[in-house]
Structures are given as C-alpha cells and as structure tokens.
Design an enzyme around this catalytic site. Structure first.
Site, mmCIF file in Angstrom:
data_model
loop_
_atom_site.group_PDB
_atom_site.id
_atom_site.type_symbol
_atom_site.label_atom_id
_atom_site.label_comp_id
_atom_site.label_asym_id
_atom_site.label_seq_id
_atom_site.Cartn_x
_atom_site.Cartn_y
_atom_site.Cartn_z
ATOM 1 N N ARG A 63 -5.408 13.112 3.603
ATOM 2 C CA ARG A 63 -5.645 11.904 4.410
ATOM 3 C C ARG A 63 -7.053 12.051 4.960
ATOM 4 O O ARG A 63 -7.324 13.005 5.704
ATOM 5 C CB ARG A 63 -4.611 11.824 5.540
ATOM 6 C CG ARG A 63 -4.930 10.781 6.576
ATOM 7 C CD ARG A 63 -3.765 10.481 7.496
ATOM 8 N NE ARG A 63 -2.730 9.748 6.779
ATOM 9 C CZ ARG A 63 -1.716 9.114 7.375
ATOM 10 N NH1 ARG A 63 -1.606 9.134 8.700
ATOM 11 N NH2 ARG A 63 -0.821 8.463 6.668
ATOM 12 N N ASP A 94 1.222 -4.599 9.659
ATOM 13 C CA ASP A 94 0.757 -3.263 10.049
ATOM 14 C C ASP A 94 -0.020 -3.451 11.343
ATOM 15 O O ASP A 94 -0.267 -4.590 11.776
ATOM 16 C CB ASP A 94 -0.130 -2.688 8.917
ATOM 17 C CG ASP A 94 -0.613 -1.264 9.186
ATOM 18 O OD1 ASP A 94 -0.046 -0.590 10.075
ATOM 19 O OD2 ASP A 94 -1.568 -0.818 8.507
ATOM 20 N N GLN A 110 2.277 4.882 0.427
ATOM 21 C CA GLN A 110 3.022 3.925 1.250
ATOM 22 C C GLN A 110 3.477 2.740 0.397
ATOM 23 O O GLN A 110 4.628 2.295 0.488
ATOM 24 C CB GLN A 110 2.119 3.421 2.394
ATOM 25 C CG GLN A 110 2.768 2.377 3.272
ATOM 26 C CD GLN A 110 3.851 2.973 4.166
ATOM 27 O OE1 GLN A 110 3.613 3.926 4.875
ATOM 28 N NE2 GLN A 110 5.050 2.405 4.112
ATOM 29 N N CYS A 164 4.788 -0.325 7.903
ATOM 30 C CA CYS A 164 4.637 1.085 7.500
ATOM 31 C C CYS A 164 4.806 2.033 8.682
ATOM 32 O O CYS A 164 5.080 3.211 8.476
ATOM 33 C CB CYS A 164 3.287 1.284 6.834
ATOM 34 S SG CYS A 164 1.894 0.940 7.930
ATOM 35 N N HIS A 219 -3.675 3.127 0.766
ATOM 36 C CA HIS A 219 -2.539 3.990 1.146
ATOM 37 C C HIS A 219 -1.483 3.886 0.034
ATOM 38 O O HIS A 219 -0.410 3.318 0.213
ATOM 39 C CB HIS A 219 -1.986 3.516 2.484
ATOM 40 C CG HIS A 219 -1.137 4.514 3.207
ATOM 41 N ND1 HIS A 219 -0.889 5.797 2.726
ATOM 42 C CD2 HIS A 219 -0.447 4.427 4.385
ATOM 43 C CE1 HIS A 219 -0.108 6.433 3.588
ATOM 44 N NE2 HIS A 219 0.177 5.629 4.595
ATOM 45 N N ARG A 270 9.413 7.041 2.175
ATOM 46 C CA ARG A 270 8.142 7.741 2.009
ATOM 47 C C ARG A 270 8.389 9.101 1.344
ATOM 48 O O ARG A 270 7.612 9.543 0.512
ATOM 49 C CB ARG A 270 7.463 7.959 3.376
ATOM 50 C CG ARG A 270 7.017 6.702 4.109
ATOM 51 C CD ARG A 270 5.974 5.941 3.338
ATOM 52 N NE ARG A 270 4.907 6.808 2.883
ATOM 53 C CZ ARG A 270 3.896 7.247 3.659
ATOM 54 N NH1 ARG A 270 3.799 6.862 4.902
ATOM 55 N NH2 ARG A 270 2.953 8.038 3.163
HETATM 56 N N1 CP Z 1 3.007 4.997 7.549
HETATM 57 C C1 CP Z 1 2.328 6.132 7.725
HETATM 58 O O1 CP Z 1 1.488 6.514 6.935
HETATM 59 O O2 CP Z 1 2.657 6.810 8.857
HETATM 60 P P1 CP Z 1 1.897 8.096 9.412
HETATM 61 O O3 CP Z 1 0.502 7.653 9.800
HETATM 62 O O4 CP Z 1 2.700 8.531 10.602
HETATM 63 O O5 CP Z 1 1.840 9.123 8.345
HETATM 64 N N1 NVA Z 2 -3.617 0.855 8.741
HETATM 65 C C1 NVA Z 2 -3.128 2.004 9.466
HETATM 66 C C2 NVA Z 2 -2.003 2.622 8.725
HETATM 67 C C3 NVA Z 2 -1.365 3.803 9.426
HETATM 68 C C4 NVA Z 2 -0.269 4.409 8.613
HETATM 69 C C5 NVA Z 2 -4.263 2.987 9.684
HETATM 70 O O1 NVA Z 2 -5.064 3.195 8.758
HETATM 71 O O2 NVA Z 2 -4.357 3.538 10.769
#
Ligand code: CP
Ligand code: NVA
Length: 295
Positions: free
Chosen positions: A95, A213, A125, A253, A122, A281
C-alpha cells in the site's frame, strides 16, 4: 511473472477464475514454508488483516512492514528494496503513497507485486466487491452499479472491474471531481454502459448496488474542508436508496463516516452489504495470491 497493479492486469478470463477461486473456501497450502511481504505506507485495517489471514490460509508466513521501517525511496531505492525482498518472499504486496513505487517494483520483475491501494487504484477491493455482488445476485452480467461520491482510487478500480464482467455503471460526482477519461473510455470499450452525472438521484435509478467511499482519501487531508463542501448532496441517504431497485444493496469499502458520505441508518440497515464486503476482502486476497503465483 504476474503483477497485480490494476484490476485489468487480470484478463477477463483470469478475473472470472479469480471470482470462482474466491468462492472456494477450501484453499490448498500453496504457500507452505514461503513468505509474503505486506508493506503499508498508509494505515489499514481490512487490507492488512485480509491479506495476512489469506496468506496463513495458504500455508504461508506474512511479514507486515510499515512504511517508516522500510523507507521506500528514502532509506533505500524502491528497486533495491524489491530485489532484497524477492530473496525472502513469494509475493510482495504494498500500500503506497505513490503508485509509481509499485510500477518501480514491478519493473524489476523479481517477485510478483500486488497493489494494496495507491492514490490511483485499489484492485483487491474491486475484486472483493465483485465477490460480494456475485454472492448477492448469483450472476453479474447485465446488473447495474451506481457510484455516488468521489471518483477516487476505489471508484476507478470498481468501474474497471464492473466493465470486465458486463456490469453497467453510473457515476455521480460533483462537477470538478469526475472520473478520469481514460478509465471511462476503457470501461466503455468493453461494451458496458457507463453513465456520468452530477445528479446522484439519476445515477441510482434501477441500480442493483449503490456504492460509495470517503470523500477525503488518505493523503488528501489538506483538501478536506473544500471536498466536504463540494460533496454536500452526495450522501447516500435512505431517500436516495429508495430510488434504486427495490432489492438494491448498499456497499462501502470502509472505513465509513456516518453522516458524511452515508446516513447511519443505511450503512447499519438491512440493505447494507459492508460486513460481507469486508470479509470478502480475505477471500479475494487468497484468490489473488493464488493468481499471482500462478496456481
Ligand atoms: N477498504 C480498505 O482498504 O480498508 P483498509 O484501509 O482498512 O485496509
Ligand atoms: N479512498 C480511500 C479508500 C480507503 C480504503 C483512501 O484512499 O483513503
């Protein structure tokens, strides 16, 4: 070498196979005695736990590495980090703050690389979201998904994923926050209907799922006040849900902000699929690990 930086790094056939694999709850221990590095430059609850437990279910050993420990491109170049991790691990998943870090890792091509969220996309997801939709509906082809809110990383991957399985999409954002043209064009080129609007009420008509989201993604904190102002009117309320198909589900998500992008009674109500999404997930993560290592 397979890498999953974007959901369309999977072919449509691969994606269909991954969805079948995610539904198979009897994993084989294909990672027995092998490591998987999980790098997090940003916080995570679901992604970290889903991937850790997926790796465990495949017999592997997950090693979680925080961004500040590894210092991607600061303590050491992205390329040197991945060359080293490739000597210990069967998969490196990350990430990242900058999507280009994932591209740098994949270019070295020393170990399969998986995107655990970047500012651009993502993919894991989106796969979990398709798993959830498939559980609810049986088939996916010909369904309609409405996205209401920020056309962000999650939206981009979801629109791409939907287009790969024959699901029509309507995206409602405020003016100035629209989905990028490349994502729209690529989705339309797959033959699905992709509508773009600034009216959430028109987007949800006939939708089988209404998805949203956060309005302020990780790393966008400086724009928070401006975005919250721009997205007023894009909250998924009970009234908005009542304009979707009668059986429509609500999807998010997570993490969620009740009273901002979603009304509490929607996310905590009977139409909400968010806890199944969170569980899926892990099933999607397992199927994606199997795919990248070619099993
Ligand atoms: N949806 C998702 O990616 O959650 P986290 O940021 O908690 O991993
Ligand atoms: N769009 C959000 C998703 C978190 C899972 C972010 O990037 O923070």
């Amino acid at each position: 070498m397979r890498h999953l930086l974007e959901v369309d790094d999977l072919s449509e056939t691969d994606l269909a196979a991954v969805l079948v694999a995610a539904a198979n709850r009897r994993p084989e221990r294909i990672l027995e005695g092998r490591g998987v590095a999980l790098i997090f430059e940003k916080p995570s609850n679901r992604t970290r736990n889903a991937f850790e437990m997926a790796v465990v279910s495949l017999g592997g050993h997950p090693v979680v590495i925080r961004g500040e420990e590894i210092g991607l491109a600061t303590r050491e170049s992205v390329e040197d980090v991945i060359r080293v991790l490739a000597r210990y691990h069967a998969i490196v998943a990350a990430r990242v703050v900058e999507h280009s870090s994932l591209e740098g890792m994949a270019r070295v091509d020393a170990v399969p690389v998986v995107n655990l969220l970047s500012e651009r996309s993502h993919p894991s997801q989106a796969v979990a979201d398709l798993v959830t939709m498939q559980q609810r509906w049986g088939g996916l082809q010909g369904r309609r998904v409405a996205w209401v809110g920020d056309a962000n990383n999650v939206a981009r991957s979801l629109v791409t994923a939907c287009s790969m399985v024959g699901v029509d999409v309507a995206v409602a954002t405020p003016r100035g926050y629209e989905l990028d043209e490349l994502t729209l064009q690529a989705a339309r080129s797959r033959g699905v209907n992709v509508e773009v609007t600034t009216d959430p009420y028109s987007a949800v008509v006939g939708a089988d799922a209404v998805c949203t989201d956060v309005w302020v993604s990780m790393g966008q904190e400086a724009e928070a006040a401006e975005k919250v102002e721009a997205f007023r009117g894009f909250c998924v309320t009970e009234d908005l849900m009542s304009r979707a198909a009668p059986h429509a589900v609500f999807m998010h998500c997570l993490p969620a902000h009740r009273g901002m992008e979603v009304q509490a009674s929607v996310i905590d109500g009977p139409r909400s699929a968010v806890w199944d999404q969170a569980e899926n997930r892990m099933h999607a993560a397992r199927a994606l690990c199997e795919w990248v290592i070619g099993e």
